[in-house]
Design an enzyme around this catalytic site. Structure first.
Site, PDB file in Angstrom:
ATOM      1  N   LEU A  25      -5.908 -14.114   0.025  1.00  0.00           N
ATOM      2  CA  LEU A  25      -6.638 -14.797  -1.055  1.00  0.00           C
ATOM      3  C   LEU A  25      -6.132 -14.460  -2.441  1.00  0.00           C
ATOM      4  O   LEU A  25      -5.799 -15.351  -3.238  1.00  0.00           O
ATOM      5  CB  LEU A  25      -8.134 -14.462  -0.966  1.00  0.00           C
ATOM      6  CG  LEU A  25      -9.002 -15.068  -2.078  1.00  0.00           C
ATOM      7  CD1 LEU A  25      -9.045 -16.591  -1.956  1.00  0.00           C
ATOM      8  CD2 LEU A  25     -10.412 -14.479  -2.027  1.00  0.00           C
ATOM      9  N   SER A  73      -6.930  -1.173  10.471  1.00  0.00           N
ATOM     10  CA  SER A  73      -7.504  -2.313   9.756  1.00  0.00           C
ATOM     11  C   SER A  73      -8.890  -2.632  10.278  1.00  0.00           C
ATOM     12  O   SER A  73      -9.183  -2.429  11.464  1.00  0.00           O
ATOM     13  CB  SER A  73      -6.588  -3.536   9.948  1.00  0.00           C
ATOM     14  OG  SER A  73      -7.230  -4.705   9.512  1.00  0.00           O
ATOM     15  N   LYS A  93      -3.113  -3.084  16.214  1.00  0.00           N
ATOM     16  CA  LYS A  93      -3.870  -2.019  15.529  1.00  0.00           C
ATOM     17  C   LYS A  93      -4.806  -1.334  16.523  1.00  0.00           C
ATOM     18  O   LYS A  93      -4.932  -0.107  16.551  1.00  0.00           O
ATOM     19  CB  LYS A  93      -4.662  -2.590  14.347  1.00  0.00           C
ATOM     20  CG  LYS A  93      -3.795  -3.084  13.201  1.00  0.00           C
ATOM     21  CD  LYS A  93      -2.883  -1.977  12.656  1.00  0.00           C
ATOM     22  CE  LYS A  93      -2.035  -2.440  11.494  1.00  0.00           C
ATOM     23  NZ  LYS A  93      -1.093  -1.404  11.026  1.00  0.00           N
ATOM     24  N   ASN A 108       9.954  -6.702   4.616  1.00  0.00           N
ATOM     25  CA  ASN A 108       8.876  -7.431   3.945  1.00  0.00           C
ATOM     26  C   ASN A 108       8.671  -6.922   2.524  1.00  0.00           C
ATOM     27  O   ASN A 108       7.554  -6.880   2.005  1.00  0.00           O
ATOM     28  CB  ASN A 108       7.568  -7.296   4.751  1.00  0.00           C
ATOM     29  CG  ASN A 108       6.506  -8.273   4.257  1.00  0.00           C
ATOM     30  OD1 ASN A 108       6.829  -9.326   3.699  1.00  0.00           O
ATOM     31  ND2 ASN A 108       5.256  -7.911   4.418  1.00  0.00           N
ATOM     32  N   TYR A 155      -1.601  -9.363  16.094  1.00  0.00           N
ATOM     33  CA  TYR A 155      -1.526  -8.360  15.009  1.00  0.00           C
ATOM     34  C   TYR A 155      -2.705  -7.395  15.132  1.00  0.00           C
ATOM     35  O   TYR A 155      -2.512  -6.169  15.185  1.00  0.00           O
ATOM     36  CB  TYR A 155      -1.548  -9.035  13.630  1.00  0.00           C
ATOM     37  CG  TYR A 155      -1.965  -8.052  12.559  1.00  0.00           C
ATOM     38  CD1 TYR A 155      -3.276  -8.057  12.059  1.00  0.00           C
ATOM     39  CD2 TYR A 155      -1.084  -7.088  12.099  1.00  0.00           C
ATOM     40  CE1 TYR A 155      -3.678  -7.119  11.119  1.00  0.00           C
ATOM     41  CE2 TYR A 155      -1.485  -6.149  11.164  1.00  0.00           C
ATOM     42  CZ  TYR A 155      -2.784  -6.169  10.683  1.00  0.00           C
ATOM     43  OH  TYR A 155      -3.182  -5.232   9.765  1.00  0.00           O
ATOM     44  N   ILE A 208       0.840  -1.210   0.000  1.00  0.00           N
ATOM     45  CA  ILE A 208       0.000   0.000   0.000  1.00  0.00           C
ATOM     46  C   ILE A 208       0.872   1.256   0.000  1.00  0.00           C
ATOM     47  O   ILE A 208       0.594   2.241  -0.678  1.00  0.00           O
ATOM     48  CB  ILE A 208      -0.967  -0.014   1.204  1.00  0.00           C
ATOM     49  CG1 ILE A 208      -1.792  -1.300   1.179  1.00  0.00           C
ATOM     50  CG2 ILE A 208      -1.893   1.207   1.180  1.00  0.00           C
ATOM     51  CD1 ILE A 208      -2.496  -1.624   2.462  1.00  0.00           C
ATOM     52  N   ASP A 265      12.065   2.560   5.156  1.00  0.00           N
ATOM     53  CA  ASP A 265      11.655   1.148   5.069  1.00  0.00           C
ATOM     54  C   ASP A 265      12.877   0.279   5.345  1.00  0.00           C
ATOM     55  O   ASP A 265      13.934   0.477   4.744  1.00  0.00           O
ATOM     56  CB  ASP A 265      11.097   0.851   3.657  1.00  0.00           C
ATOM     57  CG  ASP A 265      10.247  -0.416   3.618  1.00  0.00           C
ATOM     58  OD1 ASP A 265       9.088  -0.343   3.184  1.00  0.00           O
ATOM     59  OD2 ASP A 265      10.755  -1.478   4.062  1.00  0.00           O
ATOM     60  N   ALA A 271       4.492   1.248   8.205  1.00  0.00           N
ATOM     61  CA  ALA A 271       5.450   0.202   8.610  1.00  0.00           C
ATOM     62  C   ALA A 271       4.938  -0.604   9.796  1.00  0.00           C
ATOM     63  O   ALA A 271       4.715  -0.062  10.875  1.00  0.00           O
ATOM     64  CB  ALA A 271       6.791   0.855   8.973  1.00  0.00           C
TER      65      ALA A 271
HETATM   66  C1  WQD Z   1      -9.926 -13.400   2.637  1.00  0.00           C
HETATM   67  C2  WQD Z   1     -10.903 -14.555   2.518  1.00  0.00           C
HETATM   68  C3  WQD Z   1     -10.251 -16.475   3.779  1.00  0.00           C
HETATM   69  C4  WQD Z   1      -6.700 -17.499   1.494  1.00  0.00           C
HETATM   70  C5  WQD Z   1      -6.395 -10.352   6.366  1.00  0.00           C
HETATM   71  C6  WQD Z   1      -6.043  -9.756   7.680  1.00  0.00           C
HETATM   72  C7  WQD Z   1      -6.454  -8.309   7.690  1.00  0.00           C
HETATM   73  C8  WQD Z   1      -5.837  -7.607   6.509  1.00  0.00           C
HETATM   74  C9  WQD Z   1      -6.247  -8.267   5.219  1.00  0.00           C
HETATM   75  C10 WQD Z   1      -3.753  -6.618   7.149  1.00  0.00           C
HETATM   76  C11 WQD Z   1     -11.145 -15.249   3.850  1.00  0.00           C
HETATM   77  C12 WQD Z   1     -10.269 -16.778   2.286  1.00  0.00           C
HETATM   78  C13 WQD Z   1      -7.842 -16.846   1.946  1.00  0.00           C
HETATM   79  C14 WQD Z   1      -6.810 -18.796   0.928  1.00  0.00           C
HETATM   80  C15 WQD Z   1      -9.181 -18.732   1.283  1.00  0.00           C
HETATM   81  N1  WQD Z   1      -4.428  -7.621   6.607  1.00  0.00           N
HETATM   82  N2  WQD Z   1      -9.050 -17.463   1.830  1.00  0.00           N
HETATM   83  N3  WQD Z   1      -8.052 -19.358   0.842  1.00  0.00           N
HETATM   84  O1  WQD Z   1      -8.200 -12.784   6.439  1.00  0.00           O
HETATM   85  O2  WQD Z   1      -9.948 -11.217   5.438  1.00  0.00           O
HETATM   86  O3  WQD Z   1      -7.786 -10.300   6.200  1.00  0.00           O
HETATM   87  O4  WQD Z   1      -5.811  -9.640   5.307  1.00  0.00           O
HETATM   88  O5  WQD Z   1      -4.185  -5.582   7.543  1.00  0.00           O
HETATM   89  O6  WQD Z   1      -6.008  -7.723   8.884  1.00  0.00           O
HETATM   90  O7  WQD Z   1      -6.780 -10.429   8.680  1.00  0.00           O
HETATM   91  O8  WQD Z   1      -7.844 -11.685   4.167  1.00  0.00           O
HETATM   92  O9  WQD Z   1      -7.083 -12.549   1.994  1.00  0.00           O
HETATM   93  O10 WQD Z   1      -6.417 -13.816   4.103  1.00  0.00           O
HETATM   94  O11 WQD Z   1      -8.778 -13.898   3.316  1.00  0.00           O
HETATM   95  O12 WQD Z   1     -10.287 -19.272   1.203  1.00  0.00           O
HETATM   96  O13 WQD Z   1      -5.802 -19.448   0.504  1.00  0.00           O
HETATM   97  O14 WQD Z   1     -10.345 -15.526   1.646  1.00  0.00           O
HETATM   98  O15 WQD Z   1     -10.768 -17.571   4.526  1.00  0.00           O
HETATM   99  O16 WQD Z   1     -12.490 -15.668   3.896  1.00  0.00           O
HETATM  100  P1  WQD Z   1      -8.525 -11.586   5.615  1.00  0.00           P
HETATM  101  P2  WQD Z   1      -7.443 -13.018   3.363  1.00  0.00           P
END
Ligand code: WQD
Length: 348
Positions: free
Chosen positions: A208, A132, A161, A43, A157, A20, A39, A89
């Site tokens: 995801l 977040s 926040k 990561n 984590y 971001i 930075d 960061a």
């Molecule tokens: C999204 C959906 C998973 C991977 C996280 C952090 C949040 C923020 C954003 C930092 C969920 C599903 C995921 C996979 C899947 N990060 N999924 N298979 O968990 O909503 O948020 O990232 O600020 O704080 O918690 O994001 O992308 O991990 O998951 O089915 O291989 O996709 O179960 O429903 P999440 P995500």
């Protein structure tokens, strides 16, 4: 030669080579801001700095510093006359934070405290905090407003926040003329349309969309869909997927709001999302639609810590910030896929 004092504002972007942060650097430069990136590359990769240069035409000043080191942060804040700070960061892997909580509390909170100490001691202001939607946990009502209750954090984590927001609020209350905004991101996805900037998950992606694109490009064998028995229309969990470029633009709007003293209170909080919820299956369908790829996936058990659904009420950001998303989940999937193919071409 009489060098005119720079009328442009100098902004510290901590974590500015991250996902971001790098997109925000590009948007800030486009608006004429001087950007200084701090930075420690924990990561990300230094190549992102050149990518920002290619996209924006400007190579920002860069400092390789560990902001969780008090003396280092003091030196950094004395070296530049910052007009504002966007503090990205932080470590952000939910699972890792459960295994190594102290690493997260030390890094995420020490860096915040040292930055605030320097800013307030120097009478500086205009502090934007990367927060977040995770602070809401599983909210009781959808869409989620900024006044939704803050639930006990589901991970260290998420707790950093929540505590981070409290530290900033206490600082605002105790410091005259110190103005701050916390931006609660929903799910940032996508990449810059130039395919010069994007998500760089080091190792196996937790999130995801990078897992989808790495599966489609052949790096991963198949995507596991975590849970198909949720109380949602198609049984899979729902999230608010926001294009990272829309998110970056919101940071410029929030920073300008503070610089122009248009804030309604000295500590404001805004949800940054599209206001639309998409299930995992809908996200997969959006990817397949824009990429023309058939994704290999299968259902798997639920993932610990996942909430069933989270999508934003964007009224406050739309009305008070005068900002709303312009890009869709399909735009984000298109850009994420273009970025993944670019990475494959670079062998990164
Ligand atoms: C999204 C959906 C998973 C991977 C996280 C952090 C949040 C923020 C954003 C930092 C969920 C599903 C995921 C996979 C899947 N990060 N999924 N298979 O968990 O909503 O948020 O990232 O600020 O704080 O918690 O994001 O992308 O991990 O998951 O089915 O291989 O996709 O179960 O429903 P999440 P995500």
């Amino acid at each position: 030669m009489n060098i005119q004092p720079s009328t442009s504002k100098t902004i510290l972007l901590t974590g500015g080579l991250g996902f971001i942060g790098s997109h925000t650097a590009v948007e800030l430069i486009a608006k004429g801001y001087e950007v200084v990136i701090a930075d420690n590359l924990s990561n990300t990769r230094i190549e992102v700095l050149d990518a920002i240069h290619r996209v924006s035409g400007v190579k920002p000043a860069y400092e390789n510093v560990d902001l969780s080191d008090k003396a280092t942060t003091k030196v950094l804040c004395a070296k530049y006359n910052f007009d504002g700070c966007i503090h990205f960061a932080a470590y952000k892997a939910v699972g890792e934070s459960v295994e190594s909580p102290l690493k997260y509390y030390d890094n995420n909170l020490s860096s915040l405290v040292y930055l605030l100490q320097n800013f307030t001691e120097q009478g500086k202001s205009n502090f934007i905090f990367s927060s977040s939607c995770t602070v809401y946990g599983q909210a009781d009502e959808m869409p989620i407003t900024e006044s939704a209750p803050i639930k006990p954090a589901e991970s260290p984590y998420g707790n950093t926040k929540q505590i981070g927001e409290e530290i900033i609020l206490d600082t605002v209350k105790s410091t005259q003329n110190f103005r701050a905004i916390a931006l609660r991101y929903f799910n940032p996805i996508g990449a810059h349309e130039s395919a010069e900037l994007g998500e760089l998950p080091l190792g196996v992606p937790m999130n995801l969309v990078p897992f989808i694109t790495q599966t489609a490009i052949g790096i991963r064998e198949e995507l596991k869909v975590f849970g198909n028995d949720y109380n949602t229309p198609d049984g899979t969990a729902i999230r608010d997927y926001i294009h990272v470029v829309d998110l970056a633009k919101a940071h410029v709007v929030a920073l300008t709001r503070l610089l122009e003293k248009k804030n309604q209170s000295n500590y404001e909080v805004f949800n940054l999302g599209t206001g639309k919820g998409s299930s995992v299956l809908e996200a997969i369908n959006a990817f397949e639609k824009v990429s023309g790829e058939k994704l290999a996936w299968k259902f798997a058990p639920r993932r610990d810590g996942d909430v069933v659904q989270a999508y934003a009420d964007t009224t406050k950001a739309n009305h008070d910030l005068g900002w709303k998303t312009e890009l869709t989940i399909e735009d984000a999937m298109r850009d994420a896929w273009k970025w993944e193919r670019k990475l494959a071409g670079k062998g990164l």
